[in-house]
Design an enzyme around this catalytic site. Structure first.
Site, PDB file in Angstrom:
ATOM      1  N   ASP A   1       3.705  -1.937   9.235  1.00 27.70           N
ATOM      2  CA  ASP A   1       3.460  -1.188   8.002  1.00 27.70           C
ATOM      3  C   ASP A   1       2.163  -1.718   7.379  1.00 27.70           C
ATOM      4  O   ASP A   1       1.450  -2.525   7.993  1.00 27.70           O
ATOM      5  CB  ASP A   1       4.652  -1.281   7.057  1.00 27.70           C
ATOM      6  N   LEU A   2       1.858  -1.313   6.177  1.00 29.30           N
ATOM      7  CA  LEU A   2       0.605  -1.707   5.539  1.00 29.30           C
ATOM      8  C   LEU A   2       0.485  -3.205   5.300  1.00 29.30           C
ATOM      9  O   LEU A   2      -0.613  -3.725   5.176  1.00 29.30           O
ATOM     10  CB  LEU A   2       0.435  -0.959   4.212  1.00 29.30           C
TER      11      LEU A   2
END
Length: 160
Positions: free
Chosen positions: A28-29
């Protein structure tokens, strides 16, 4: 040109070992593996375990005999995997019936347990109705039942 083979796992006794690398697309980020990717990795490891055990899922499907369906699964997330980590997936058969199989799976980074899964798969006809597994498959699963049904202690890691 000789093309490389896709990655594959191997058996260590009754445990099936399958390695994956964490790529950017898996995260994810924040750079942590997105939770659903453990499901994908566990599925790959199970498929490779069956192939290595001589269970021809594709042949059964193509012949119209049926396929496996996950009927229940419990996941426990313990620690995050991150970009570039090497993750070892350990799969074990813990029980088998004529129509189902129960499995335990673990994801490890070195000696750190990251995620566990316990699940049941059922063999189903093309109509979706449960049916008995081929007898040779039941025998293959029974040969792989892990005598130690307890999880691997998290302080020992998968290679001890």
């Amino acid at each position: 040109m000789h093309a490389p083979l896709p990655p594959g796992g191997c058996f260590d006794g009754t445990r099936h070992l399958f390695a994956v690398r964490v790529y950017f697309e898996d995260t994810d980020l924040s750079g942590v593996v997105y939770h659903a990717n453990y499901l994908r990795w566990f599925e790959r490891a199970r498929s490779d375990m069956l192939r290595s055990a001589g269970i021809d899922q594709r042949g059964a499907h193509d012949a119209g005999n049926g396929a496996y369906a996950v009927t229940d699964m419990t996941l426990r997330y313990i620690a995050p995997a991150r970009l570039d980590d090497a993750v070892l997936l350990v799969s074990r058969v813990i029980a088998v019936t004529p129509a189902t199989c129960r499995l335990a799976q673990e994801a490890w980074r070195d000696d750190q347990l990251l995620c566990t899964a316990t699940l049941r798969v059922a063999f189903v006809a093309p109509t979706g109705r449960p049916r008995r597994q081929p007898p040779a498959w039941v025998d293959a699963f029974r040969a792989l039942i892990d005598a130690d049904l307890s999880p691997i202690p998290s302080d020992q890691g998968p290679n001890t």
